[in-house]
Write an enzyme that holds these catalytic residues in place. Structure first.
Site, PDB file in Angstrom:
ATOM      1  NE  ARG A  68      32.049  47.693 132.522  1.00 34.50           N
ATOM      2  CZ  ARG A  68      30.748  47.577 132.432  1.00 34.50           C
ATOM      3  NH1 ARG A  68      30.192  46.994 131.388  1.00 34.50           N
ATOM      4  NH2 ARG A  68      29.962  48.033 133.399  1.00 34.50           N
ATOM      5  CG  ASN A  98      28.286  43.762 127.888  1.00 34.41           C
ATOM      6  OD1 ASN A  98      29.095  43.085 128.516  1.00 34.41           O
ATOM      7  ND2 ASN A  98      27.480  44.625 128.462  1.00 34.41           N
ATOM      8  CG  ASP A 156      24.432  40.432 131.059  1.00 34.01           C
ATOM      9  OD1 ASP A 156      23.369  40.141 131.609  1.00 34.01           O
ATOM     10  OD2 ASP A 156      25.197  41.318 131.466  1.00 34.01           O
ATOM     11  CG  HIS A 236      20.725  40.389 136.140  1.00 36.24           C
ATOM     12  ND1 HIS A 236      19.592  40.209 135.393  1.00 36.24           N
ATOM     13  CD2 HIS A 236      21.649  40.917 135.286  1.00 36.24           C
ATOM     14  CE1 HIS A 236      19.790  40.612 134.162  1.00 36.24           C
ATOM     15  NE2 HIS A 236      21.045  41.037 134.072  1.00 36.24           N
ATOM     16  CG  ASP A 309      25.038  42.526 136.529  1.00 38.05           C
ATOM     17  OD1 ASP A 309      25.900  42.529 135.624  1.00 38.05           O
ATOM     18  OD2 ASP A 309      23.951  43.114 136.416  1.00 38.05           O
ATOM     19  CG  HIS A 313      29.721  52.148 134.856  1.00 33.55           C
ATOM     20  ND1 HIS A 313      29.773  51.920 133.496  1.00 33.55           N
ATOM     21  CD2 HIS A 313      28.670  51.415 135.319  1.00 33.55           C
ATOM     22  CE1 HIS A 313      28.800  51.094 133.160  1.00 33.55           C
ATOM     23  NE2 HIS A 313      28.115  50.767 134.244  1.00 33.55           N
ATOM     24  CG  PHE A 327      21.132  50.673 133.826  1.00 25.13           C
ATOM     25  CD1 PHE A 327      20.142  50.754 134.794  1.00 25.13           C
ATOM     26  CD2 PHE A 327      20.839  51.068 132.530  1.00 25.13           C
ATOM     27  CE1 PHE A 327      18.872  51.226 134.475  1.00 25.13           C
ATOM     28  CE2 PHE A 327      19.573  51.540 132.197  1.00 25.13           C
ATOM     29  CZ  PHE A 327      18.591  51.626 133.181  1.00 25.13           C
ATOM     30  N   GLY A 328      24.609  49.951 136.617  1.00 21.59           N
ATOM     31  CA  GLY A 328      25.604  49.014 137.107  1.00 21.59           C
ATOM     32  C   GLY A 328      26.363  49.461 138.337  1.00 21.59           C
TER      33      GLY A 328
END
Length: 434
Positions: A68, A98, A156, A236, A309, A313, A327-328
């Site tokens: 992140r 990302n 990704d 994944h 993966d 969050h 997601f995640g």
């Protein structure tokens, strides 16, 4: 803990795919390097780590994490992510690009590498994007990134939907010997979906995501890899047809490898208890047939790698309903115990296969000199108590992200010690005489 120049790790059950060693050996670590793996006593060494009852493996390598930073430090930082990796027995990680801004240039790679040098306690190899700004329009300068030391590119979080742009990037990657890490998702087919399309999504009243969303891009990317000659690693994977297509591609001589995450071989959509966003990840938890196919693919060595993966969050984000939450899930601190409990104790993988898919194979995929316990190798080592039973508790995570569907799950296989370059970066209840 301070780094001593000389260690003896004794009485441990060594699992080393590179040498084939699968038994009780002593390991000598000197000045950050593995000096010996043998059955000698080495009585002259004072710093002794007693690994009786434990597996001693090459340090785990995770090809797929999200740290992140920069831009989303409230979710995770390179420092907290690397500490989470160390606690999970992971000695090398590849963070996805990302971030904000996207890691799409030599300048951004250098910026992140400065943070890595300052804050990381494990090896962090930053991945760059496939296109500038991850906008899917202009390929990055792959050759310049390679010269800067980047080992992989990935879009990704999304797929490059323009096949011609992706093909050009793949040609560039092939020319440089760079691996492409592929997120396979036809975004035009997602259409607001949040869970696997199934009876469970209907029960919860949440729009579903079909297997074809993944499968059509897996097929496309394999064909593009065949044409361009690039090394393709499919991230994944979650569907039975992904396994079938990777098998066919390998039989056809295409340079493709596949990865499975612990949540995809441990849970299926039927295990989602309610509208709980801790069960929301991309790709989503699939059907039971898909889970069994992934396990068989791992067992038969069609699927090469186990990665997490790891996607932290904030608590506030994950408290939202599934349809609104990101997601995640987090994974670095639970990947080894879940793999050991579900696959090794479940009779799917041998302990040696576990070491292959979590360390040796990942190193081969990206072409780094890690993942072995051979004399002369860098001393990246993971020690796991194979009989230690415990309950996963998200409150114990050192990651900033506590978003996991495995909170409260009873598992076996506790990481006791993680060593990176001969330095102990994580230590649990294990005896070291000094």
């Amino acid at each position: 803990m301070e780094n001593n120049s000389l260690y003896l790790i004794k009485n441990g059950h060594v699992l080393d795919p590179a040498s084939g060693k699968d038994g009780i050996y002593n390991i000598v670590v000197k000045d950050g390097i593995i000096a010996a793996v043998d059955n000698d006593s080495h009585d002259e060494i004072d710093n002794v780590i007693d690994a009786a009852g434990c597996y001693v493996m090459p340090g785990l390598i995770d090809l797929h994490v999200h740290f992140r930073e920069p831009g989303f430090e409230y979710k995770e930082t390179i420092k907290t992510g690397s500490l989470a990796a160390a606690r999970g027995g992971v000695t090398t990680v590849l963070p996805m690009p990302n971030t904000k801004p996207v890691i799409d240039s030599v300048e951004m790679v250098r910026r992140v590498n400065d943070i890595i040098k300052r804050d990381a306690v494990v090896n962090v190899l930053q991945v760059a994007s496939v296109t500038m700004g991850q906008e899917g329009k202009v390929p990055v300068d792959v050759e310049a990134l390679r010269e800067e030391g980047v080992v992989a590119i990935s879009e990704d979080g999304k797929s490059v939907m323009n096949a011609e742009v992706y093909r050009e990037a793949m040609y560039r990657a092939a020319d440089c010997g760079m691996v492409v890490l592929a997120h396979c998702e036809d975004k035009n087919m997602v259409n607001g979906g949040a869970l696997n399309e199934s009876a469970k999504s209907e029960e919860l009243g949440i729009k579903g995501i079909t297997n074809a969303v993944e499968d059509v891009i897996v097929a496309r990317d394999i064909l593009l890899a065949k044409e361009t000659g690039c090394r393709l690693h499919l991230c994944h994977c979650s569907t039975k047809d992904s396994v079938k297509m990777i098998k066919i591609a390998k039989e056809d001589g295409i340079d493709v490898t596949g990865e499975v995450c612990p949540h995809h071989f441990t849970l299926c959509d039927e295990d989602i208890p309610c509208d709980n966003a801790d069960y929301k990840m991309n790709p989503p938890l699939r059907g039971r047939e898909d889970v069994e196919a992934l396990k068989e693919g791992l067992k038969d060595n069609i699927m090469d790698v186990i990665s997490t993966d790891h996607a932290p969050h904030s608590e506030e984000e994950k408290k939202k309903p599934i349809s609104e939450a990101p997601f995640g899930i987090t994974g670095l601190e639970t990947s080894l115990c879940l793999t050991y409990t579900e696959l090794v104790l479940g009779g799917v993988l041998t302990p040696m296969q576990m070491a292959e898919k979590m360390s040796y194979n990942p190193a081969r995929v990206i072409g780094i000199d890690r993942g072995t316990l051979l004399p002369g190798a860098v001393a990246d080592i993971t020690i796991m108590d194979k009989d230690k039973e415990f309950v996963i508790d998200r409150k114990d995570f050192v990651s900033k992200g506590h978003n996991t569907p495995f909170d409260g799950k009873k598992v076996k296989g506790k990481v006791m010690l993680t060593m990176v370059g001969g330095k102990i970066v994580y230590l649990s209840l294990i005896h070291i005489s000094e």
